[in-house]
Design an enzyme around this catalytic site. Structure first.
Site, mmCIF file in Angstrom:
data_model
loop_
_atom_site.group_PDB
_atom_site.id
_atom_site.type_symbol
_atom_site.label_atom_id
_atom_site.label_comp_id
_atom_site.label_asym_id
_atom_site.label_seq_id
_atom_site.Cartn_x
_atom_site.Cartn_y
_atom_site.Cartn_z
ATOM 1 C CG ASP A 15 -2.224 4.036 8.255
ATOM 2 O OD1 ASP A 15 -1.861 3.870 7.080
ATOM 3 O OD2 ASP A 15 -1.588 3.607 9.235
ATOM 4 C CE LYS A 18 -1.975 9.167 3.343
ATOM 5 N NZ LYS A 18 -2.163 8.597 4.686
ATOM 6 N N GLY A 42 0.600 2.489 2.612
ATOM 7 C CA GLY A 42 -0.357 1.422 2.321
ATOM 8 C C GLY A 42 -1.715 2.075 2.194
ATOM 9 C CG HIS A 43 -2.387 5.117 0.135
ATOM 10 N ND1 HIS A 43 -2.122 6.232 -0.610
ATOM 11 C CD2 HIS A 43 -1.675 5.270 1.283
ATOM 12 C CE1 HIS A 43 -1.284 7.024 0.058
ATOM 13 N NE2 HIS A 43 -0.982 6.446 1.208
ATOM 14 C CD GLN A 225 4.636 8.005 4.062
ATOM 15 O OE1 GLN A 225 5.100 8.811 3.296
ATOM 16 N NE2 GLN A 225 4.398 6.763 3.697
#
Ligand code: GDP
Ligand code: IMO
Ligand code: MG
Length: 431
Positions: A15, A18, A42-43, A225
């Site tokens: 988080d 990225k 989750g981007h 990650q």
């Protein structure tokens, strides 16, 4: 042959922003590749007033005309994939340049069930996984019991393969965990049609990426990650089951090490972590709460509140070494405005001496206390600042201090989620 590739890699516990930086750099790229992880990622990408939350698709999909590739090192949930694709198509984006590796492993319903059962069985020692079936899917890959996207290109062989897998898995479910197993009908109902819908996207993506690199296309590798969640270099066992580090690019996308160019490390201006596991600089106090609220630090995938801490220079120093960062991007810098002082751990103190690198052994880590370098804070809102010189003196000193502690140049400073909230110090990152 001139090679033009760039990797965007998380240097903390995920988080780091990225998605934002990948989207920012994707403007210059022709191809964007994910090489590990799956829907645990989750981007978030903010474009004007629109917010995109990507889990498996590379963040480059938001730019029209970019080739997007899901590399062999990923594990893909076909049902999540269908939902993610549908949402993007409904929002007017296209999938005509989307490719999925024929070697990619698929997450099946029994992987998600096992993720849940294994977490329960760990009782006190929970990892706090995202429950997306990631660990069990990678276990099956390594134990040679996995289903690959390419298996769906031969329906007869597929049926026999699944029957064999279910025979072995159902022993576990019924005899070890005492719960019902899965039938072929269950899978047909829950996920096989979604998996078959991936067939048109499948190809040998290693060949495709190599061809693109050889013809001079700019290829961007998007990590998921972060280094401290890496299966080898993270805080094992409180890690994910893949290799987010730059070494993972080669095995996760079938690209030779000699063709991986600049490695850009992404680092929040502080630290966050979701899930269990050690966190030496954690702030369980009002400063941590203030940062959580200001940075809206709640998980993109699970909505869980993120744990907050000061920037951990020891973890970062290790990340710089392992990944070979050429440059860093500092994100969420705007969130630090309004703090009286800002700390960075430059070392850990341990009864046997000072540690400059992150230890492998969590028993050693337990006995470490961070040694903080204190920086003066700043009050000004910096979220619309467009260049380094216009930052408050104290903010500039913090950035310079980080470069000194980490011995890596900072190329980008993100001061908000939008594309135009990015201070560019060095922009020729594609090597
Ligand atoms: P990722 O998993 O590394 O892509 O990061 P996430 O998207 O899970 O979390 C980063 C969050 O911070 C997202 O909500 C982004 O929109 C947001 N974000 C990214 N950069 C900045 C920044 O510089 N400032 C602020 N305030 N938010 C940011
Ligand atoms: P992005 O790409 C933050 C964490 C989980 C848990 C551990 C193992 O958005 O940075 P898993 O489901 O992978 O077996 O969970 O890893 N985790 C993440 N934390 N960001 C992520 O992805 C994460 N993906 C997994 O919270 O602690
Ligand atoms: Mg995330």
């Amino acid at each position: 042959m001139s090679i033009s590739t760039l990797a965007v890699i998380g240097s903390q516990w995920g988080d780091e922003g990225k998605g934002k930086i990948t989207d920012f750099m994707a403007e210059q790229a022709d191809v964007v590749v994910r090489y590990q992880g799956g829907p645990n990622a989750g981007h978030t990408v903010v474009v004007g007033k629109e917010i995109f939350k990507l889990h498996q698709l590379p963040s480059g999909i938001i730019h029209r005309g970019k080739t997007c590739i899901l590399g062999n090192g990923m594990v893909i949930d076909p049902v999540v994939m269908q939902a993610e694709l549908k949402e993007l198509l409904d929002r007017g984006l296209t999938d005509d340049k989307l490719f999925i590796s024929d070697r990619v492993h698929l997450i099946m319903p029994y992987h998600k069930k096992l993720d849940e059962l294994e977490e329960q069985a760990r009782s006190g020692g929970k990892i706090g996984t995202t429950m997306r079936g990631i660990g069990p899917a990678y276990v099956d890959k390594i134990s040679r019991l996995g289903l690959r996207a390419g298996d769906f290109q031969n329906e007869n062989a597929l049926q026999a393969k699944i029957e064999n897998i279910l025979k072995i898995k159902n022993e576990l479910f019924t005899k070890l965990y005492g719960v019902p197993g899965f039938t072929m009908e269950n899978l047909e109902e829950e996920c096989l049609p979604a998996a078959r819908r991936l067939i048109p996207y499948i190809c040998d993506t290693s060949i495709l990426i190599d061809e693109e690199i050889n013809k001079g296309s700019k290829v961007l590798f998007e990590g998921a990650q972060g280094t401290m969640l890496d299966i080898d270099f993270g805080t094992y066992p409180y890690v994910t089951s893949s290799n987010p580090v730059s070494g993972g690019i080669c095995v996760g996308s079938g690209v030779a090490p000699s063709k991986v160019g600049t490695i850009l490390g992404i680092t929040k201006a502080y630290t966050t972590r979701v899930g269990e596991g050690p966190f030496p600089t954690e702030l369980k106090n009002p400063i941590g709460d203030k940062i959580r609220e200001k940075g809206r630090e709640y998980g993109t995938t699970t909505g869980r509140p993120r744990r907050i801490g000061w920037l951990d220079g020891v973890a970062l120093r290790s990340a710089c070494r392992i990944n070979g960062f050429g440059y860093l991007a500092i994100t969420l810098f705007d969130v630090l405005s309004g703090l009286e002082k800002v700390n960075v751990a430059s070392a850990y103190s341990h009864e046997e001496g000072t540690l400059e690198h992150f230890p492998a052994n969590l028993h050693i880590l337990d006995k470490c206390t961070p040694v903080y370098q204190e920086f003066k804070g700043w009050d000004d809102d910096i979220s619309e600042v467009k260049n380094f010189q216009s930052l408050p003196e104290a903010a500039k000193n913090y950035i310079k201090g980080l470069e000194e502690i980490l011995k890596v140049k900072i190329a980008l400073i993100s001061v908000g989620p939008r594309r135009d909230q990015t201070i560019v110090i060095f922009n020729k990152l594609f090597q």
